[in-house]
Design an enzyme around this catalytic site. Structure first.
Site, PDB file in Angstrom:
ATOM      1  N   ASP A  83     -49.445 -39.977  -1.119  1.00 59.69           N
ATOM      2  CA  ASP A  83     -49.043 -41.393  -0.646  1.00 59.69           C
ATOM      3  C   ASP A  83     -50.035 -41.518   0.673  1.00 59.69           C
ATOM      4  O   ASP A  83     -49.953 -40.667   1.546  1.00 59.69           O
ATOM      5  CB  ASP A  83     -47.648 -41.071  -0.393  1.00 59.69           C
ATOM      6  CG  ASP A  83     -47.079 -42.474  -0.083  1.00 59.69           C
ATOM      7  OD1 ASP A  83     -47.515 -43.361  -0.387  1.00 59.69           O
ATOM      8  OD2 ASP A  83     -45.908 -42.545   0.511  1.00 59.69           O
ATOM      9  N   ASP A 105     -55.872 -45.413   1.320  1.00 56.61           N
ATOM     10  CA  ASP A 105     -55.121 -46.570   1.788  1.00 56.61           C
ATOM     11  C   ASP A 105     -56.253 -46.957   2.965  1.00 56.61           C
ATOM     12  O   ASP A 105     -56.261 -46.524   4.255  1.00 56.61           O
ATOM     13  CB  ASP A 105     -53.949 -46.296   2.611  1.00 56.61           C
ATOM     14  CG  ASP A 105     -53.347 -47.420   3.301  1.00 56.61           C
ATOM     15  OD1 ASP A 105     -53.864 -48.362   3.370  1.00 56.61           O
ATOM     16  OD2 ASP A 105     -52.194 -47.445   3.876  1.00 56.61           O
ATOM     17  N   HIS A 214     -44.802 -50.681  -2.115  1.00 55.51           N
ATOM     18  CA  HIS A 214     -44.517 -49.784  -0.895  1.00 55.51           C
ATOM     19  C   HIS A 214     -43.442 -50.398  -0.112  1.00 55.51           C
ATOM     20  O   HIS A 214     -43.081 -51.305  -0.278  1.00 55.51           O
ATOM     21  CB  HIS A 214     -45.849 -49.376  -0.120  1.00 55.51           C
ATOM     22  CG  HIS A 214     -47.109 -48.460  -0.919  1.00 55.51           C
ATOM     23  ND1 HIS A 214     -46.994 -47.440  -0.184  1.00 55.51           N
ATOM     24  CD2 HIS A 214     -47.726 -48.683  -1.930  1.00 55.51           C
ATOM     25  CE1 HIS A 214     -48.125 -46.753  -1.052  1.00 55.51           C
ATOM     26  NE2 HIS A 214     -48.417 -47.730  -1.898  1.00 55.51           N
TER      27      HIS A 214
END
Length: 313
Positions: A83, A105, A214
């Site tokens: 994550d 990310d 998310h």
């Protein structure tokens, strides 16, 4: 059954109008609560580790806890996901360490830099049979190392999604439609509304492509109340309405991340037990009800919010 990727999970979820729960794990009790619930509900799941979880527990410990769950529930489809991978090196480490899915990310970077980074990770991952999630748009809130103010957050621009996916080759895309990280997602008195118009437009531009949400915890008020009644001080903790998450799951959203709700459930169980039994000091005594709370949250999410009950058959 060994760890699986999310490819088949997402294909079935998209076609079936449900979503897969991506539950953050930090310790043994959380892994146990999640997997027991998923096994009883016969639901595929994603277990995911954040930067904070890897610092706290070490990625190797987390991987072996998940391996233990696979031994106990050999027929349960489980993907192990990174994550919010901050850079290529972190993603590479998790890919090499046995994760079957990673998120890179680069959402805080300019568009072209985000593209270049996501493409580099996707190329490395795909050569090794691992799938990749990336993000466009920036969610507000705080989760471990992710800290974004409301001023710096931004909705996903639908006109950018097709170019991003085409240029990067990623397998799923996290978008910003009004969710946020942490337990304090919205100001008191507001009526939280997800931007389904953005989601619909993204789905039109990326037909059949898996979308991720998310910051999608609902912050169950019963656990907030228990925490506050037993020495806690969670003021104005507000989450995403579950009916809106269910609607998103019926659309293009195939993965919904849930973290804060698990933390709240665990903490509520510990605080309530310690207040009732101040003489207890054995961790097994207070972690047992805490683990039961985690299991209850996950069963509820699978059955009532995600719609994934029975989909592991």
């Amino acid at each position: 059954m060994p760890l699986v990727t999310t490819t088949e999970m997402f294909k079935k979820a998209y076609e079936g109008g449900y979503a897969i729960g991506a539950f953050n794990v930090n310790n043994m009790e959380i892994v146990q609560g999640i997997t027991e619930a998923a096994a009883e509900e016969k639901s595929p799941i994603i277990l995911q580790a954040s930067a904070g979880a890897r610092k706290y527990a070490n990625a190797a410990y987390l991987k072996h806890l998940v391996d233990a769950a696979l031994e106990i529930y050999p027929d349960l489809p489980i993907a192990l996901h990174l994550d919010h991978g901050a850079d290529f090196e972190i993603c590479k480490s998790c890919i090499d360490g046995g994760f079957t899915s990673v998120m890179i990310d680069g959402s805080s970077k300019p568009f072209d830099e985000n593209v270049a980074l996501a493409k580099k990770v996707a190329e490395y991952a795909h050569e090794r049979g691992v799938v990749v999630e990336a993000e466009l748009g920036t969610l507000a809130g705080i989760e471990d190392d992710v800290k974004v103010s409301e001023e710096d957050s931004s909705y996903t621009r639908p006109e950018e999604v097709q170019e991003f996916v085409d240029r990067t080759g990623v397998d799923s895309l996290a978008i910003a439609i009004g969710t946020s990280h942490g337990a304090y997602k919205f100001k008191p008195g507001t009526n939280p509304q997800l931007r389904f118009d953005i989601l619909e437009e993204v789905a039109k531009r990326l037909p059949g492509f898996p979308i991720v949400l998310h910051g999608a915890s609902s912050v169950p008020q019963e656990y907030v109340k228990i925490i506050n009644e037993n020495g806690g001080a969670l003021k104005d903790a507000i989450g995403v309405p579950e009916d809106q998450l269910r609607q998103a799951a019926r659309m293009a959203v195939c993965k919904i991340n849930i973290d804060s709700d698990l933390r709240l459930a665990l903490t509520a169980g510990i605080r309530e037990h310690m207040a009732a039994y101040p003489d207890h000091f054995d961790p097994r005594q207070y972690l047992t009800p805490a683990r039961a709370n985690v299991k209850a949250v996950v069963k509820h999410k699978i059955a009532e919010v995600l719609g994934s009950s029975g989909k592991a058959l």
